[in-house]
Design a protein around this motif. Structure first.
Motif: not given
Length: 126
Positions: A80-103
């Protein structure tokens, strides 16, 4: 076994499969490169590839830990703590499908998924 215990067992197994599979992807060259690129510049204190490997190991260890009675509560809380810690990377990549594809899951669905996964982890910890 009660209905609650059965539900927790099923959720633990499903989470274990998800976390071990996702953790393993951290060591596959293509996905690992994509994940390394997702790390926001402000968090690049260490090599992005190193962070990807460490987070992959955390996911694998947490997934396995969910299945071991002596570690299941600690593993669930750590995930649960891990999921909070990695969220900034997911937020950074959000919507940038041209750069990050399925992630590059859009931010709102990704945030909802994170909350659901955190809730499932905590459900396993009670």
């Amino acid at each position: 076994m009660t209905l609650l215990e059965t539900a927790q067992l099923i959720v633990r197994i499903l989470l274990a499969v998800v976390f071990v599979a996702m953790g393993a992807l951290h060591f596959v060259p293509g996905p690992a490169r994509g994940m390394a690129a997702m790390i926001p510049p402000a968090l690049r204190i260490v090599s992005p590839r190193t962070l990807v490997a460490v987070t992959g190991l955390c996911e694998i260890a947490g997934g396995i830990g969910l299945l071991v009675p002596a570690t299941r509560v600690a593993a669930a809380i750590c995930l649960a703590v891990f999921l909070v810690a990695v969220f900034p990377a997911n937020a950074y990549a959000a919507g940038k499908t041209d750069r990050f594809g399925v992630f590059a899951t859009p931010l709102v669905p990704r945030a909802i998924l994170q909350v659901v996964l955190i809730a499932a982890c905590l459900f396993c910890a009670v």
